[in-house]
Design an enzyme around this catalytic site. Structure first.
Site, PDB file in Angstrom:
ATOM      1  N   LYS A  80       7.248  -7.161  -7.999  1.00  0.00           N
ATOM      2  CA  LYS A  80       6.112  -7.440  -8.884  1.00  0.00           C
ATOM      3  C   LYS A  80       6.499  -7.370 -10.362  1.00  0.00           C
ATOM      4  O   LYS A  80       5.953  -8.100 -11.180  1.00  0.00           O
ATOM      5  CB  LYS A  80       4.946  -6.495  -8.584  1.00  0.00           C
ATOM      6  CG  LYS A  80       4.310  -6.823  -7.243  1.00  0.00           C
ATOM      7  CD  LYS A  80       2.886  -6.354  -7.111  1.00  0.00           C
ATOM      8  CE  LYS A  80       2.293  -6.953  -5.841  1.00  0.00           C
ATOM      9  NZ  LYS A  80       0.998  -6.453  -5.488  1.00  0.00           N
ATOM     10  N   LYS A 105       5.703 -14.204   1.365  1.00  0.00           N
ATOM     11  CA  LYS A 105       4.420 -13.699   1.861  1.00  0.00           C
ATOM     12  C   LYS A 105       3.264 -14.508   1.256  1.00  0.00           C
ATOM     13  O   LYS A 105       3.309 -14.849   0.065  1.00  0.00           O
ATOM     14  CB  LYS A 105       4.308 -12.230   1.418  1.00  0.00           C
ATOM     15  CG  LYS A 105       3.161 -11.472   2.023  1.00  0.00           C
ATOM     16  CD  LYS A 105       3.045 -10.075   1.418  1.00  0.00           C
ATOM     17  CE  LYS A 105       2.336 -10.080   0.083  1.00  0.00           C
ATOM     18  NZ  LYS A 105       1.673  -8.832  -0.282  1.00  0.00           N
ATOM     19  N   LYS A 113      -2.424 -13.373  -2.801  1.00  0.00           N
ATOM     20  CA  LYS A 113      -3.549 -13.861  -3.609  1.00  0.00           C
ATOM     21  C   LYS A 113      -3.134 -14.120  -5.049  1.00  0.00           C
ATOM     22  O   LYS A 113      -3.829 -14.830  -5.766  1.00  0.00           O
ATOM     23  CB  LYS A 113      -4.755 -12.913  -3.513  1.00  0.00           C
ATOM     24  CG  LYS A 113      -4.523 -11.476  -3.876  1.00  0.00           C
ATOM     25  CD  LYS A 113      -5.842 -10.718  -3.794  1.00  0.00           C
ATOM     26  CE  LYS A 113      -5.803  -9.486  -2.915  1.00  0.00           C
ATOM     27  NZ  LYS A 113      -4.986  -8.374  -3.409  1.00  0.00           N
TER      28      LYS A 113
HETATM   29  N1  AQP Z   1       0.535 -12.159   3.719  1.00  0.00           N
HETATM   30  C1  AQP Z   1       0.080 -11.053   4.277  1.00  0.00           C
HETATM   31  N2  AQP Z   1       0.215 -10.850   5.611  1.00  0.00           N
HETATM   32  C2  AQP Z   1      -0.260  -9.719   6.205  1.00  0.00           C
HETATM   33  N3  AQP Z   1      -0.894  -8.735   5.514  1.00  0.00           N
HETATM   34  C3  AQP Z   1      -1.047  -8.904   4.184  1.00  0.00           C
HETATM   35  N4  AQP Z   1      -1.617  -8.134   3.235  1.00  0.00           N
HETATM   36  C4  AQP Z   1      -1.501  -8.748   2.034  1.00  0.00           C
HETATM   37  N5  AQP Z   1      -0.893  -9.930   2.174  1.00  0.00           N
HETATM   38  C5  AQP Z   1      -0.582 -10.051   3.500  1.00  0.00           C
HETATM   39  C6  AQP Z   1      -2.253  -6.851   3.478  1.00  0.00           C
HETATM   40  O1  AQP Z   1      -3.544  -6.887   2.860  1.00  0.00           O
HETATM   41  C7  AQP Z   1      -3.866  -5.574   2.421  1.00  0.00           C
HETATM   42  C8  AQP Z   1      -4.387  -5.609   1.016  1.00  0.00           C
HETATM   43  O2  AQP Z   1      -3.389  -6.015   0.133  1.00  0.00           O
HETATM   44  P1  AQP Z   1      -3.520  -5.649  -1.403  1.00  0.00           P
HETATM   45  O3  AQP Z   1      -4.753  -6.221  -1.956  1.00  0.00           O
HETATM   46  O4  AQP Z   1      -3.367  -4.201  -1.596  1.00  0.00           O
HETATM   47  O5  AQP Z   1      -2.314  -6.298  -2.096  1.00  0.00           O
HETATM   48  P2  AQP Z   1      -0.957  -6.813  -1.604  1.00  0.00           P
HETATM   49  O6  AQP Z   1      -0.467  -6.101  -0.407  1.00  0.00           O
HETATM   50  O7  AQP Z   1      -0.026  -6.812  -2.773  1.00  0.00           O
HETATM   51  O8  AQP Z   1      -1.410  -8.281  -1.172  1.00  0.00           O
HETATM   52  P3  AQP Z   1      -1.432  -9.578  -2.041  1.00  0.00           P
HETATM   53  O9  AQP Z   1      -2.384 -10.537  -1.420  1.00  0.00           O
HETATM   54  O10 AQP Z   1      -0.023 -10.069  -2.180  1.00  0.00           O
HETATM   55  O11 AQP Z   1      -2.026  -9.140  -3.408  1.00  0.00           O
HETATM   56  P4  AQP Z   1      -1.437  -9.317  -4.849  1.00  0.00           P
HETATM   57  O12 AQP Z   1      -1.104 -10.761  -4.932  1.00  0.00           O
HETATM   58  O13 AQP Z   1      -2.540  -8.895  -5.733  1.00  0.00           O
HETATM   59  O14 AQP Z   1      -0.249  -8.454  -4.956  1.00  0.00           O
HETATM   60  C9  AQP Z   1      -2.630  -4.707   2.601  1.00  0.00           C
HETATM   61  O15 AQP Z   1      -2.785  -3.946   3.777  1.00  0.00           O
HETATM   62  C10 AQP Z   1      -1.533  -5.720   2.777  1.00  0.00           C
HETATM   63  O16 AQP Z   1      -0.474  -5.218   3.572  1.00  0.00           O
END
Ligand code: AQP
Length: 347
Positions: free
Chosen positions: A118, A206, A209
């Site tokens: 990140k 992955k 969002k």
């Molecule tokens: N691609 C994915 N496949 C499976 N699980 C996923 N999670 C996120 N992306 C995937 C799971 O969703 C939960 C919430 O995630 P988060 O909001 O804490 O942020 P993150 O893990 O960093 O997910 P993002 O979508 O990639 O968010 P941003 O872009 O803001 O960093 C977690 O349980 C995560 O494992």
């Protein structure tokens, strides 16, 4: 001494539209756990303090907090059976988060791969909060002495750090007579089939969002047409689908799309391949698009309906925060007392 009561905690960041990855990797499991009587309490948090580890527009953040709450409810979380709230309403998170930054060791936190991803190349410009993110996550979970945490694969390393923090606190401050430890060592609940949903543009990344390309993901708020378009344009290869999963080892995009189909249809990958093996993406993609529209579009419709009454969402979050704070308050008091911090803690 009775063991720590089984209790679930998990959260999602209000950093944009929730995606199919968030839904299949975690949110769907939150809903399923509602039916599991092993757990007396289930806490599902919108982790807004985590969101500000990177720059956020305040108005957009306010909306995003409500949107994640709406996604929880639209996906099937019942705010009466589960505790739905946002992190910044319960001060125990920030208070225990600080204490855990003093428990965690620099070397442990430096190993976290998500910070490296990140922060990117400009690590010196990243916020200190982005670096210490996992200590706040440990506080989110342990403020409630939660024992089980439904997450996607990418959070596994952070959860291991949570366990390390709990173990060190137990060792340094725990009562040696108390075998269960001051804090439980929480277990991740990861669904192997949907642990990592990948980007529609690149099967090695992955689905996220905050990916700059909206075409890389299905958002829970995407309309039927947009969902169908994104699947139609999803990256694939020219080969037909194999009849066995081994045939997709070196085909990440095919593996991802078949995995999404299997998860949404509640089928095994083998069964999907028994049906579509030998056929090209020209036949498979429309079937996947129909299935995704059928399962995801109603969630988006319900989210839009809920977002028309933001006051009702705020009332749910306030009620959840009151119930969450009541659980965290005695834990925080005990922590302050154990550390010798007299009279501290508002939780
Ligand atoms: N691609 C994915 N496949 C499976 N699980 C996923 N999670 C996120 N992306 C995937 C799971 O969703 C939960 C919430 O995630 P988060 O909001 O804490 O942020 P993150 O893990 O960093 O997910 P993002 O979508 O990639 O968010 P941003 O872009 O803001 O960093 C977690 O349980 C995560 O494992």
């Amino acid at each position: 001494m009775t063991p720590h009561a089984p209790r679930v905690f998990s959260g999602m960041q209000p950093t944009g539209n929730l995606t199919l990855g968030n839904y299949l990797g975690a949110l769907r499991n939150f809903v399923a756990l509602q039916e599991d009587d092993t757990f007396a309490e289930r806490l599902y948090c919108v982790v807004d303090l985590h969101a500000i580890t990177v720059a956020q527009d305040p108005d957009a953040l306010r909306t995003a907090i409500r949107e994640v709450a709406a996604a929880y409810i639209a996906s099937g979380l019942d705010p009466k059976r589960s505790i739905v709230f946002n992190q910044s309403r319960v001060s125990a998170h920030a208070e225990l988060g600080w204490i855990f930054t003093c428990v965690a060791r620099m070397g442990w936190v430096k190993r976290m791969t998500q910070f490296k991803e990140k922060a990117g190349k400009d690590r010196e410009e990243a916020s200190v909060g982005l670096f210490s993110y996992p200590t706040l996550m440990a506080a989110d979970i342990l403020a409630y002495r939660a024992t089980h945490v439904p997450v996607g694969e990418d959070q596994k390393q952070h959860l291991e750090l949570t366990r390390d923090i709990a173990a060190k606190f137990n060792h340094d401050y725990g009562n040696p007579e108390d075998e269960r430890g001051f804090f439980p060592l929480p277990e991740p609940l990861i669904q192997p089939e949907t642990a990592r949903i990948m980007s529609l543009r690149n099967g090695e990344n992955k689905m996220s969002k905050s990916d700059p390309s909206d075409m890389s993901r299905i958002n829970l708020t995407d309309t039927k047409n947009v969902i169908a378009q994104k699947i139609k344009k999803a990256k694939t290869d020219p080969e037909p689908l194999p009849s066995e999963a081994e045939g997709m080892i070196a085909r990440p995009e095919a593996r991802n799309l078949v995995g999404i189909y299997a998860a949404l249809a509640d089928m095994s990958v083998d069964r999907v391949l028994a049906e579509y093996g030998g056929q090209g993406f020209g036949a498979f993609k429309p079937a996947l698009a129909d299935l995704t529209v059928e399962k995801i579009a109603p969630i988006g419709d319900e989210m839009r309906r809920l977002m028309e009454t933001p006051d009702e969402i705020d009332a749910i979050l306030a009620d959840g925060a009151g119930r969450a704070a009541a659980l965290a308050r005695p834990v925080l008091r005990e922590v302050y007392d154990t550390l010798g911090l007299t009279g501290g803690g508002t939780a």
